[in-house]
Write a protein that holds these residues in place. Structure first.
Motif, PDB file in Angstrom:
ATOM      1  N   GLU A  67       6.613  11.802  -5.235  1.00  0.00           N
ATOM      2  CA  GLU A  67       5.735  12.436  -4.507  1.00  0.00           C
ATOM      3  C   GLU A  67       5.035  13.646  -5.277  1.00  0.00           C
ATOM      4  O   GLU A  67       5.814  14.353  -6.160  1.00  0.00           O
ATOM      5  CB  GLU A  67       6.313  12.869  -3.128  1.00  0.00           C
ATOM      6  CG  GLU A  67       6.512  11.696  -2.247  1.00  0.00           C
ATOM      7  CD  GLU A  67       6.849  12.102  -0.805  1.00  0.00           C
ATOM      8  OE1 GLU A  67       5.778  12.652  -0.174  1.00  0.00           O
ATOM      9  OE2 GLU A  67       7.828  11.989  -0.183  1.00  0.00           O
TER      10      GLU A  67
ATOM     11  N   GLN B   6      -2.907   7.514   0.751  1.00  0.00           N
ATOM     12  CA  GLN B   6      -2.088   6.798   1.918  1.00  0.00           C
ATOM     13  C   GLN B   6      -3.010   5.482   2.090  1.00  0.00           C
ATOM     14  O   GLN B   6      -4.068   5.612   2.679  1.00  0.00           O
ATOM     15  CB  GLN B   6      -1.819   7.428   3.039  1.00  0.00           C
ATOM     16  CG  GLN B   6      -1.110   6.778   3.957  1.00  0.00           C
ATOM     17  CD  GLN B   6      -1.421   6.708   5.702  1.00  0.00           C
ATOM     18  OE1 GLN B   6      -2.421   7.481   5.926  1.00  0.00           O
ATOM     19  NE2 GLN B   6      -0.664   6.571   6.492  1.00  0.00           N
TER      20      GLN B   6
ATOM     21  N   TYR C   6       8.665   5.817  -5.855  1.00  0.00           N
ATOM     22  CA  TYR C   6       7.416   6.894  -6.053  1.00  0.00           C
ATOM     23  C   TYR C   6       8.162   8.114  -6.191  1.00  0.00           C
ATOM     24  O   TYR C   6       9.293   8.537  -5.755  1.00  0.00           O
ATOM     25  CB  TYR C   6       6.766   7.038  -4.583  1.00  0.00           C
ATOM     26  CG  TYR C   6       6.089   5.780  -4.336  1.00  0.00           C
ATOM     27  CD1 TYR C   6       4.622   5.550  -4.702  1.00  0.00           C
ATOM     28  CD2 TYR C   6       6.487   4.878  -3.370  1.00  0.00           C
ATOM     29  CE1 TYR C   6       3.917   4.676  -4.300  1.00  0.00           C
ATOM     30  CE2 TYR C   6       5.935   3.713  -2.745  1.00  0.00           C
ATOM     31  CZ  TYR C   6       4.654   3.541  -3.355  1.00  0.00           C
ATOM     32  OH  TYR C   6       3.881   2.582  -2.844  1.00  0.00           O
TER      33      TYR C   6
ATOM     34  N   LYS D 158      -0.559   6.258 -10.565  1.00  0.00           N
ATOM     35  CA  LYS D 158      -0.251   7.010  -9.254  1.00  0.00           C
ATOM     36  C   LYS D 158      -1.101   6.296  -8.059  1.00  0.00           C
ATOM     37  O   LYS D 158      -2.307   6.060  -8.233  1.00  0.00           O
ATOM     38  CB  LYS D 158      -0.447   8.403  -9.420  1.00  0.00           C
ATOM     39  CG  LYS D 158      -1.916   9.116  -9.807  1.00  0.00           C
ATOM     40  CD  LYS D 158      -1.937  10.375  -9.895  1.00  0.00           C
ATOM     41  CE  LYS D 158      -3.315  11.030  -9.621  1.00  0.00           C
ATOM     42  NZ  LYS D 158      -3.380  12.435  -9.688  1.00  0.00           N
ATOM     43  N   ALA D 159      -0.823   6.689  -6.963  1.00  0.00           N
ATOM     44  CA  ALA D 159      -1.415   6.602  -5.629  1.00  0.00           C
ATOM     45  C   ALA D 159      -1.952   7.775  -5.319  1.00  0.00           C
ATOM     46  O   ALA D 159      -1.383   8.852  -5.328  1.00  0.00           O
ATOM     47  CB  ALA D 159      -0.691   5.809  -4.578  1.00  0.00           C
TER      48      ALA D 159
ATOM     49  N   ARG E 144       0.780  -1.148  -0.011  1.00  0.00           N
ATOM     50  CA  ARG E 144      -0.018  -0.137  -0.132  1.00  0.00           C
ATOM     51  C   ARG E 144       0.793   1.257   0.084  1.00  0.00           C
ATOM     52  O   ARG E 144       1.852   1.325   0.686  1.00  0.00           O
ATOM     53  CB  ARG E 144      -1.094  -0.169   1.166  1.00  0.00           C
ATOM     54  CG  ARG E 144      -2.103  -1.101   1.119  1.00  0.00           C
ATOM     55  CD  ARG E 144      -3.024  -1.038   2.317  1.00  0.00           C
ATOM     56  NE  ARG E 144      -3.653  -2.162   1.954  1.00  0.00           N
ATOM     57  CZ  ARG E 144      -4.829  -2.280   1.354  1.00  0.00           C
ATOM     58  NH1 ARG E 144      -5.347  -1.401   0.906  1.00  0.00           N
ATOM     59  NH2 ARG E 144      -5.754  -3.278   1.338  1.00  0.00           N
ATOM     60  N   SER E 145       0.328   2.218  -0.645  1.00  0.00           N
ATOM     61  CA  SER E 145       1.168   3.411  -0.756  1.00  0.00           C
ATOM     62  C   SER E 145       1.273   4.075   0.472  1.00  0.00           C
ATOM     63  O   SER E 145       0.108   4.494   1.191  1.00  0.00           O
ATOM     64  CB  SER E 145       0.563   4.552  -1.678  1.00  0.00           C
ATOM     65  OG  SER E 145       1.158   5.615  -1.680  1.00  0.00           O
TER      66      SER E 145
ATOM     67  N   GLU F 125      -3.740   3.259  -0.423  1.00  0.00           N
ATOM     68  CA  GLU F 125      -4.083   2.772  -1.696  1.00  0.00           C
ATOM     69  C   GLU F 125      -3.228   1.765  -2.051  1.00  0.00           C
ATOM     70  O   GLU F 125      -1.902   1.845  -2.224  1.00  0.00           O
ATOM     71  CB  GLU F 125      -4.300   3.786  -2.853  1.00  0.00           C
ATOM     72  CG  GLU F 125      -4.757   3.294  -4.149  1.00  0.00           C
ATOM     73  CD  GLU F 125      -5.178   4.108  -5.341  1.00  0.00           C
ATOM     74  OE1 GLU F 125      -4.615   5.382  -5.056  1.00  0.00           O
ATOM     75  OE2 GLU F 125      -5.698   3.871  -6.184  1.00  0.00           O
TER      76      GLU F 125
ATOM     77  N   HIS G 261       2.481   7.173   0.855  1.00  0.00           N
ATOM     78  CA  HIS G 261       2.027   8.512   0.436  1.00  0.00           C
ATOM     79  C   HIS G 261       0.804   8.551  -0.087  1.00  0.00           C
ATOM     80  O   HIS G 261      -0.232   8.016  -0.542  1.00  0.00           O
ATOM     81  CB  HIS G 261       3.009   8.951  -0.930  1.00  0.00           C
ATOM     82  CG  HIS G 261       4.510   8.658  -0.465  1.00  0.00           C
ATOM     83  ND1 HIS G 261       5.282   9.202   0.202  1.00  0.00           N
ATOM     84  CD2 HIS G 261       5.394   7.782  -1.214  1.00  0.00           C
ATOM     85  CE1 HIS G 261       6.601   8.683   0.283  1.00  0.00           C
ATOM     86  NE2 HIS G 261       6.685   7.966  -0.683  1.00  0.00           N
TER      87      HIS G 261
ATOM     88  N   VAL H  70      -0.846  -0.862  -4.340  1.00  0.00           N
ATOM     89  CA  VAL H  70      -0.214  -0.522  -5.482  1.00  0.00           C
ATOM     90  C   VAL H  70       0.354  -1.783  -6.247  1.00  0.00           C
ATOM     91  O   VAL H  70       0.815  -1.904  -7.225  1.00  0.00           O
ATOM     92  CB  VAL H  70       1.020   0.324  -5.498  1.00  0.00           C
ATOM     93  CG1 VAL H  70       0.279   1.843  -4.865  1.00  0.00           C
ATOM     94  CG2 VAL H  70       2.118   0.004  -4.521  1.00  0.00           C
TER      95      VAL H  70
ATOM     96  N   ILE I 101       3.689   6.381  -9.460  1.00  0.00           N
ATOM     97  CA  ILE I 101       4.513   5.201  -9.191  1.00  0.00           C
ATOM     98  C   ILE I 101       5.419   5.136 -10.442  1.00  0.00           C
ATOM     99  O   ILE I 101       5.045   4.995 -11.429  1.00  0.00           O
ATOM    100  CB  ILE I 101       3.503   3.971  -9.234  1.00  0.00           C
ATOM    101  CG1 ILE I 101       2.400   4.112  -8.248  1.00  0.00           C
ATOM    102  CG2 ILE I 101       4.257   2.490  -9.470  1.00  0.00           C
ATOM    103  CD1 ILE I 101       1.161   3.359  -8.356  1.00  0.00           C
TER     104      ILE I 101
ATOM    105  N   VAL J  95       8.901  -0.387  -4.420  1.00  0.00           N
ATOM    106  CA  VAL J  95       8.115   0.760  -5.246  1.00  0.00           C
ATOM    107  C   VAL J  95       8.870   2.105  -5.296  1.00  0.00           C
ATOM    108  O   VAL J  95       9.134   2.482  -4.139  1.00  0.00           O
ATOM    109  CB  VAL J  95       6.621   1.018  -4.683  1.00  0.00           C
ATOM    110  CG1 VAL J  95       5.807   1.758  -5.712  1.00  0.00           C
ATOM    111  CG2 VAL J  95       6.186  -0.511  -4.593  1.00  0.00           C
TER     112      VAL J  95
END
Ligand code: FES
Ligand code: FES
Lengths: 163, 799
Positions: free
Chosen positions: B150, B122, B148, B118-119, B58-59, B124, B61, B126, B66, B146
């Motif tokens: 931001e 916080q 990321y 993209k996520a 899970r994200s 979600e 951020h 991935v 991503i 992963v």
């Protein structure tokens, strides 16, 4: 992480298992022994759904490592149901609709039984306080307090009739 | 306590007075014994051969592109079956957009079961890791790397629409998901001519459902049958069937949804969650069963949140207490997507629909704006919009009363819609068949013994103890027709069906499309069928939650199971009685209309004299049909469906009272006692109604005092666990007295309306008014929940 041998007594039966040291008792009861009456609601010691009896004391099985239970005596809702020890509590919960989804109920009954063994005649306040580590999202607690109070009254009446 | 049926209702209530009727009796629920013994079967208990367990990466951020996902190390970890990214899963599952056409202008972006580009909040997902055990899946999930990039985070709903704020989904143009303006009467003129206009801004913190059993699903795609069987704790099995079929490219007939015991729902489990769809898609991809059980931390960041509204309210009032106008400006942040398929605009819509709905006041202006933000999604949770509308309305009414020096009870007596004014319509356009505000208010005052409470309050005040009394009346929407979702294009059924069948021993098997999550839908169904057909309730067995084996229907949400499913059960039971009696008549050479079924026996309707037991009718029909007269073909199964037609919703009403003590030194609020009077029409099972109300009240008290999903400016949830997110526990909760007024709906023969959300609708408002009553001597008013000790002390200027 090598699995370790574990031998303990669960609901009166001797059980031998190989378990990872990191696994908590709740998972082992549910996954290895199929005792799914012990529920997991948070796995961090707050909700009380996983409450069981370990050597006569109530504990949170999610905070107890299975390997800590070597040689111990574990009682779950299934064992307490089959022995009839909590039959009157269960009946009172049913009659008072003191459960809706029932997910908190095994932990509630184990905890309530612990109270009644220690304090046979608790006040409503004392019942609420003793159950304060057991979360119920459905009932709002009022009916649970009623059911425990009714069980206490029933046991007291029975006790004095027998005396 | 026993409830008396109101037999003065508009239609056919005498039917309910059948001999041995279970209607209105507190019959214990049949499934409770098993649950008290720990012998339920919840989805978290389900184990299937070859089952894999999924853990999601899970994200961390709230908003991030991503860049890349490295899965090799995870794939090589012990026990791992597969590591799947959003892009890979998109090959078996199409995305969705959570909009409804009747919410004009509502927009949202396509959402995938696992994020691809993209996520957006916080938590979600991935990537997914499927392994032989959940622990192995979690271990391997830690090895998924992963990368990321931001992105700027939008958290504050107040600035979400500012030109300088980044747009979360650039293709949508802005962060406005939906907006609605409603004007009735002439609010401007009414405010201009009011003796007083009072304004206040109300805040409703984000909170969530915290069902004790987290969300859980086991998806089992059998490649041999081309069939997907899904064990899911859901309130709407047919809706899930439709959605999974649609997005996994299967015919609906090849998707079976089974719903066994459910550890609490309250609206949390009526939605389509990305991770649950992903689990089904993974099962199809991997051709084996896959299980997902959210852990508590995942629940906090992915179970829908609710509320998060800021409402600016205004009320106009005359010196004599007449309320002349209401106005609200509602702003709500719903997260980055509108939830699928029910959408995240319904709560704001209901705030507009319900505010001021208790009162005769004709002038009303409401603006609601629904904005995107990088937080978890919000959607429909128990009493959708009700606590907001009720707290704003009843908060403003109390402030108006205070301004003109009128008693809070008096101002309500003066302004509520009179009990003899029905049918009528509210200024928001809600149609009311018949409500009972006046009767409910008087009943509440009786139960509370207001005079004694006021004496106690005054006496405590002299000792420096600050106690307060608050009341709050409310309306509740129940028994929804297609007006909720169907008209907006969602394949969510508003009708329900019940099939009843007599078995060879004269027992009744019932299959209903409503579901059971603890509220007692199965018990009520059994009561209704036992009464309609004429057998002891022990001979009725009810099955729910299986799309293969129940009629098609909506399920259990929006307080509809008893009112809609119950009526279908009533009608089906009556038809089956007729069918059985026509066969019994043929056997007995009697007219079917002169016979009845009572207590499991065929009897003379007139005298009650026994003619033959039901099992004898069944024996002849099933084993010796050769002895029946020619042309007699027993049909011992009947199905009926039901949906209300005359009114889009069956509104109910009620009123709550609260008595609190506020510690001005510590800011702690102690709930001393709580009361509720509600009117759900015909009461099918008084105990179940009372307990729905009590449970609902506590779900309203939690957010009033404790529950709050706290986010920081980076979109990080700060208290996403049960130690830091406070829920009501037994010790803090008061005893709750429940009373009833009964105004049956004339739409159905049973006359039952819903009761499941009444408690939650008015609890916070009553407590808020009580707290402000307690604090009146300090001249401060609290209008934001939760009313934490810190907020109380801030209001008092002590911190
Ligand atoms: S699961 Fe053990 S306390 Fe919640
Ligand atoms: S009955 Fe559902 S959590 Fe207690």
């Amino acid at each position: 992480m090598t699995p370790r041998p574990l031998s303990f007594m669960v609901n009166g039966e001797t059980v031998r298992l190989l378990v990872d040291p990191r696994r908590h008792l709740g998972d082992v009861l549910r996954e290895d022994l199929g005792l799914t009456g012990t529920h997991l609601g948070c796995e961090h010691g707050v909700c009380g759904a996983c409450t069981i009896r370990l050597d006569g004391e109530i504990v949170r099985s999610c905070l107890t490592l299975a390997v800590q239970c070597e040689g111990a005596r574990v009682e779950t809702i299934e064992g307490l149901s089959d022995s009839g020890e909590v039959a009157d509590l269960q009946e009172a919960f049913r009659n008072r609709n003191a459960l809706q989804c029932g997910y908190c109920t095994p932990g509630m009954i184990v905890t309530a039984q612990d109270l009644l063994l220690r304090h046979p005649e608790p006040t409503r306040e004392e019942i609420r306080e003793h159950l304060s580590g057991n979360y119920c999202r459905c009932t709002g607690y009022h009916a649970i307090v009623d059911a425990v109070a009714a069980t206490a009254a029933g046991r007291t009446a029975k006790g004095s009739a027998a005396a | 306590m026993s409830a008396k049926l109101d037999t003065t209702g508009p239609t056919g209530l005498s039917e309910l007075d059948r001999p041995n009727s279970y209607i209105g009796r507190s019959v214990p629920r049949p499934n409770l014994t098993r649950l008290t013994q720990g012998r339920g079967q919840y989805v978290s208990d389900v184990v299937l051969p070859r089952m894999g367990h999924v853990a999601f990466v899970r994200s961390p951020h709230a908003h991030a592109r991503i860049v890349s996902i490295e899965t090799a190390a995870a794939k090589a970890a012990p026990g791992v079956i597969a590591v799947v990214t959003g892009r890979e899963l998109a090959g078996v599952c199409t995305p969705w957009i959570g909009v409804l056409t009747h919410l004009k202008g509502l927009k949202s972006a396509p959402q995938h079961p696992i994020a691809i580009e993209k996520a957006s909040w916080q938590g979600e997902a991935v990537a997914a890791v499927v392994a032989q055990t959940r622990a192995q899946a979690e271990d391997a999930a830690e090895l998924v790397a992963v990368d990321y990039e931001e992105l700027p985070v939008v958290t504050d709903m107040e600035t979400a629409l500012d030109p300088g704020t980044p747009v979360i989904h650039p293709e949508l143009g802005d962060n406005l998901a939906w907006e609605r303006l409603h004007v009735a009467g002439d609010p401007d003129a009414a405010f201009a001519s009011a003796d007083h206009v009072i304004e206040a801004t109300f805040g409703f913190g984000r909170h969530t459902g915290v069902t004790l059993e987290p969300r859980a699903v086991v998806a089992d795609y059998n490649a041999g049958d081309g069939r997907l069987t899904v064990y899911q704790a859901t309130q709407a099995p047919h809706m899930i069937q439709n959605i999974l079929a649609k997005h996994l490219d299967l015919p609906e007939s090849q998707v079976r949804v089974l719903c066994k015991d459910v550890g609490g729902s309250f609206g949390i489990k009526v939605h389509v969650y990305a991770d649950e769809v992903a689990t089904a898609a993974l099962s199809k991809l991997l051709r084996r069963p896959v299980k997902f059980v959210a852990d508590r931390i995942e629940s906090f960041v992915t179970d829908i949140h609710a509320r998060d509204h800021r409402v600016k309210g205004r009320i106009g009032v005359m010196n004599d207490g007449t309320i002349t106008a209401f106005e609200i400006d509602d702003l709500t942040g719903i997260g980055p997507y509108s939830m699928y398929p029910r959408t995240s605009a319904i709560e704001a819509n209901q705030v507009v629909n319900f505010t001021g709905g208790q009162y005769t006041c004709p002038n009303y202006r409401a603006l609601a704006r629904v904005v995107f933000q990088n937080k978890n999604v919000t959607c429909q949770y128990r009493a959708v919009g009700h606590p907001i509308a009720c707290s704003v309305t009843e908060g403003l009414v109390d402030l108006a009363a205070r301004r003109i020096g009128m008693d809070p009870v008096e101002i309500r007596r003066k302004n509520v819609i009179p009990d003899d004014a029905y049918p009528c319509q509210s200024s928001a356009g809600m149609k009311f068949e018949r409500l009972s505000h006046q009767a409910a208010l008087e009943k509440l005052l009786d139960m509370m013994d207001l005079e004694a409470l006021r004496a106690d309050q005054a006496e405590a005040r002299r000792r420096g103890i600050h106690r307060g009394i608050g009341i709050a009346s409310f309306i509740e929407v129940t028994n929804p027709s297609a007006a909720f979702y169907g008209v907006g294009g969602a394949r969510i059924s508003s009708q329900d069906g019940v099939t009843v069948r007599m078995d060879a021993q004269g027992s009744i098997h019932v299959a209903s499309s409503v579901t059971e999550q603890g509220q007692g839908a199965e018990a009520v169904t059994a009561q209704v069928v036992a009464t309609a057909f004429g057998v002891p309730i022990e001979r009725v067995r009810v099955v729910t939650g299986d799309t293969d084996n129940t009629p098609y229907g909506g399920g259990t949400w929006a307080s509809r199971a008893a009112g809609i499913g119950g009526e279908a059960a009533w009608q089906a039971g009556k038809v089956l009685r007729g069918n059985v009696l026509s066969v019994a008549g043929a056997i007995l050479q009697a007219q079917a209309e002169n016979l009845d079924i009572r207590d499991g026996l065929v009897v003379d309707a007139e005298t009650g004299r026994e003619r033959m037991p039901l099992d004898e009718v069944a024996r002849i029909a099933y084993f010796r049909p050769d002895t029946l007269p020619p042309g007699v073909q027993p049909e011992f199964v009947a199905t009926r469906h039901y949906v209300p037609k005359r009114y889009p919703f069956a509104f109910t009403n009620g009123i709550q009272g609260s008595y609190v003590e506020v510690d001005a030194e510590t800011g702690f609020i102690k709930l001393l006692k709580h009361w509720c009077v509600e009117d759900c029409g015909t009461i099918l099972n008084p105990q179940l109604v009372d307990e729905q109300v009590r449970g609902g009240i506590v779900q309203g008290l939690g957010p009033a005092l404790y529950e709050h999903c706290l986010y920081d400016e980076h979109g990080q949830l700060l208290n996403g666990n049960m130690a830091d997110y406070l829920v009501p526990m037994a010790f803090e909760m008061p005893d709750i007295e429940v009373g009833h007024v009964s105004t049956p709906t004339g739409e159905s023969e049973l006359g039952a309306k819903g009761a499941g959300e009444a408690g939650t609708a008015g609890a916070a408002a009553a407590v808020m008014n009580a707290v402000n009553d307690a604090l009146a001597p300090f001249g401060v008013v609290l209008t934001s929940i939760p009313m934490t000790p810190e907020r109380v002390l801030r209001a008092l200027g002590r911190v």
